[in-house]
Design an enzyme around this catalytic site. Structure first.
Site, short mmCIF file in Angstrom:
data_model
loop_
_atom_site.label_atom_id
_atom_site.label_comp_id
_atom_site.label_asym_id
_atom_site.label_seq_id
_atom_site.Cartn_x
_atom_site.Cartn_y
_atom_site.Cartn_z
N ASN A 77 0.82 -1.20 0.00
CA ASN A 77 0.00 0.00 0.00
C ASN A 77 0.86 1.26 0.00
OD1 ASN A 77 -2.20 -1.68 0.10
ND2 ASN A 77 -2.40 -1.56 2.32
N HIS A 124 6.08 -0.89 -2.32
CA HIS A 124 5.77 -0.01 -3.45
C HIS A 124 5.86 1.46 -3.08
CE1 HIS A 124 3.33 -3.62 -5.18
NE2 HIS A 124 4.62 -3.72 -5.43
N CYS A 145 16.05 16.81 -10.78
CA CYS A 145 17.17 17.17 -9.89
C CYS A 145 17.20 16.35 -8.62
CB CYS A 145 17.11 18.65 -9.54
SG CYS A 145 15.79 19.10 -8.36
N SER A 188 -9.16 -12.07 2.43
CA SER A 188 -9.42 -11.10 1.37
C SER A 188 -10.86 -11.22 0.90
CB SER A 188 -8.45 -11.30 0.20
OG SER A 188 -8.44 -10.17 -0.65
N CYS A 194 -11.95 -7.12 5.54
CA CYS A 194 -10.95 -7.88 6.30
C CYS A 194 -11.13 -7.67 7.80
CB CYS A 194 -9.54 -7.45 5.89
SG CYS A 194 -9.16 -7.70 4.14
#
Length: 475
Positions: free
Chosen positions: A247, A266, A277, A398, A416
Site C-alpha cells: 500500500n 511499493h 534534480c 481477502s 478484512c
C-alpha cells in the site's frame, strides 16, 4: 549483494533439442517474460476489466469430468516427482502429444488469439506453466479451521504479514482489482490500459495521465483500520517478524508500528522526488496539485538563475542588480522537473529494503504467513509466498480467492476487519484489539462496523470461510 531467491527461471534442457521440429530454437521461439505475462493473465482469477483474456482458472472441477481431473492430477504428480525435463521427454517425445494438448490437459484453455499459432511456438508458454506448477505451494492438510488458525497465532513467534489495498477498503480507500476498484474506474473513464497510469515511461512522457486520476488514490484519512491495529497487536505480543505492505497510503505507521518492522514494497505518498534534480519534499506538498488534477513541478530546479550585472565605474565596487529585462534572461530560465510521489511505478526497481530482507535468510525462520487484502498479482511481491518455506502455515484473508497458489485456511469477506475481529475474539485477544481501536488514530466508522456487525459465518470444505453480515451480505 544478497542473492535473489525470487529468480526461478527454468533453463533450457537437452530434452528440448530432441523435439522433432526443425524450426524450433529455444533461444528464439518466444519471450519468457511474454509467456510469464500470458500465464499471469490466464491463470489469475478474473476480477477486473483490465485483464483482457477471459479464460478459465487453474481449478474449476465443475466444468470438467472426473477422468479429466484424474489425468491432470497424474500429470502434475509426474511433473513434481520426475521434474521438468522428464515431463517433456515423456509427454512430448515418447507420447508425441502436441503442446496445445498438454496445455489443455493441465487446465489451460488458450485464448482465440493463440489458436492460430504453430504448436511449437507454444512451447515457451508450456515451459512457463510447468515452472509455475512446480513452484506452486501445496496446502498443508492438517490446518483447516478457525481453531487451527487461533492455535497457530498463539504459538507463533515469527509472523510475516503481507498486505494489499484490501486492508484499507473499510476506510473508503479504493483497492485496485475488484469490480469497483481503481483499475475498473479508470477503464470506465476510457483509459484503455489502466496500468499505464503507473508506468514510469508514460509518466515521464505524459505526467498528466497520472495527475488526472491520482486524487482517487490520495489518502483522505490519517486513521487506521482494525486490520492495521491487528498488525500492531502482533508486534506488541512480540510475534511480528516483518510487515510487507504493497500500500502507498502509509497508514501502517499511524498505528505506532516500528519502522524496522515495515517494508514498503511499493513506496508511499509520504515523500516525493523531482525526476530531474532529485530534490525531495514531504509528500503533502503535492496534495493540492493532485487534488486539483494539476501536474506538480519542482520549486528547486525550476527557480530561474539570478542574472547579475556589475554597475559603477570603480572596478573595486561590488554593486550588482538583477537584469530581469535582459533579452537573454528568458533563455536562462530553467525548465522545472516534474515531482513524482515516491511510489514504485511499473518499470522501476523496488526499494533495496525489500530485496535485502528477502535475500537475508530471515524469512526462512517464519512460522506463520498471513496475507491480508491482496490478490497477489504483482511480482515480485507476489512471489514472497514461494520464498517462505512450504512447510510454514499460510493464511489468506481477502474479498476473493486466489487460484495460483494454495493457502492452508482462507477467509473471504467484504471487509478484512470482520475476519480480524472474529479471529481475535476466538483467540481471547478482543479486548487488546479493542484498546488499539479506541485510540483517536483509529477510524471510528471502520471500528463501529468491525465490532458491531452481526456476522454470518459459513464454512466450505476443506478450509474456506465465507464471512458476511447477517443483514445483507455486506454492510
Amino acid at each position: 549483494m544478497a542473492s535473489n531467491p525470487l529468480d526461478n527461471n527454468m533453463p533450457t534442457t537437452p530434452v528440448e533439442e530432441k523435439i522433432p521440429v526443425a524450426s524450433y530454437s529455444p533461444s528464439s521461439s518466444g519471450s519468457s517474460s511474454g509467456a510469464s505475462l500470458l500465464v499471469d493473465i490466464m491463470c489469475g482469477s478474473k476480477e477486473t476489466e483490465d485483464e483482457e483474456v477471459d479464460s478459465d482458472e487453474w481449478d474449476k472441477p465443475e466444468t470438467e469430468n472426473i477422468s479429466d481431473l484424474d489425468e491432470r492430477s497424474e500429470m502434475v504428480r509426474y511433473l513434481r516427482a520426475s521434474g521438468y525435463a522428464k515431463f517433456l521427454e515423456k509427454y512430448l517425445i515418447e507420447e508425441e502429444l502436441p503442446v496445445r494438448s498438454i496445455l489443455k490437459k493441465l487446465g489451460i484453455n488458450l485464448p482465440s488469439a493463440l489458436e492460430e499459432f504453430e504448436d511449437i511456438d507454444l512451447l515457451p508458454l508450456l515451459k512457463e506453466v510447468l515452472k509455475r506448477e512446480v513452484a506452486r505451494r501445496i496446502k498443508l492438510p492438517h490446518f483447516n479451521t478457525f481453531e487451527d488458525v487461533v492455535n497457530l497465532l498463539k504459538k507463533a513467534k515469527n509472523v510475516v504479514v503481507l498486505v494489499g489495498a484490501g486492508i484499507s477498503t473499510s476506510l473508503g480507500i479504493l483497492d485496485f482489482r475488484s469490480d469497483n476498484g481503481f483499475y475498473a474506474r479508470l477503464a470506465r473513464h476510457g483509459l484503455s490500459e489502466p496500468s499505464e497510469m503507473f508506468d514510469i515511461h508514460t509518466f515521464r512522457e505524459n505526467p498528466e495521465i497520472f495527475y488526472t486520476f491520482a486524487r482517487d488514490l490520495l489518502p483522505e484519512t490519517n486513521h487506521y483500520s482494525p486490520s492495521h491495529a491487528f498488525i500492531r497487536l502482533l508486534e506488541k505480543k512480540n510475534k511480528l517478524s516483518t510487515l510487507f505492505t504493497q500500500n502507498i497510503d502509509n497508514l501502517e505507521k499511524k498505528t505506532g508500528l516500528s519502522d524496522n518492522k515495515i517494508i514498503q514494497c511499493h513506496g508511499s505518498f509520504a515523500t516525493a522526488t523531482c525526476i530531474k534534480c532529485k530534490h525531495k519534499v514531504d509528500g503533502s506538498e503535492l496534495y493540492e496539485d493532485i487534488r486539483n488534477q494539476r501536474v506538480s513541478y519542482c520549486n528547486e530546479c525550476g527557480k530561474p538563475p539570478l542574472k547579475l550585472r556589475r554597475v559603477g565605474q570603480n572596478k573595486k565596487e561590488k554593486h550588482y542588480f538583477s537584469d530581469g529585462d535582459s533579452e537573454s534572461s528568458e533563455d536562462d530560465l530553467a525548465q522545472p522537473g516534474i515531482m513524482k510521489p515516491d511510489i514504485t511505478f511499473f518499470g522501476e526497481a523496488l526499494p533495496d529494503s525489500f530485496f535485502n530482507k528477502v535475500g537475508s535468510g530471515e524469512l526462512e525462520e517464519t512460522d506463520l504467513l498471513i496475507c491480508i487484502g491482496t490478490s497477489l498479482k504483482v511480482a515480485p511481491v507476489s512471489e514472497l509466498i514461494s520464498v517462505i518455506p512450504p512447510t510454514t502455515p499460510q493464511i489468506y484473508i481477502s474479498r476473493t480467492p486466489v487460484r495460483h497458489t494454495q493457502f492452508d485456511v482462507n477467509f473471504l469477506s467484504p471487509y478484512c476487519d470482520w475476519v480480524i475481529v472474529e479471529i481475535c475474539k476466538r483467540a481471547g485477544w478482543l479486548n487488546e484489539l479493542q484498546a488499539l481501536c479506541d485510540l483517536p488514530e483509529c477510524h471510528s466508522g471502520s471500528k463501529t462496523r468491525a465490532f458491531e456487525t452481526d456476522l454470518d459465518i459459513k464454512f466450505e470444505e476443506p478450509s474456506t470461510y465465507h464471512i458476511t453480515s447477517t443483514t445483507n451480505g455486506s454492510c
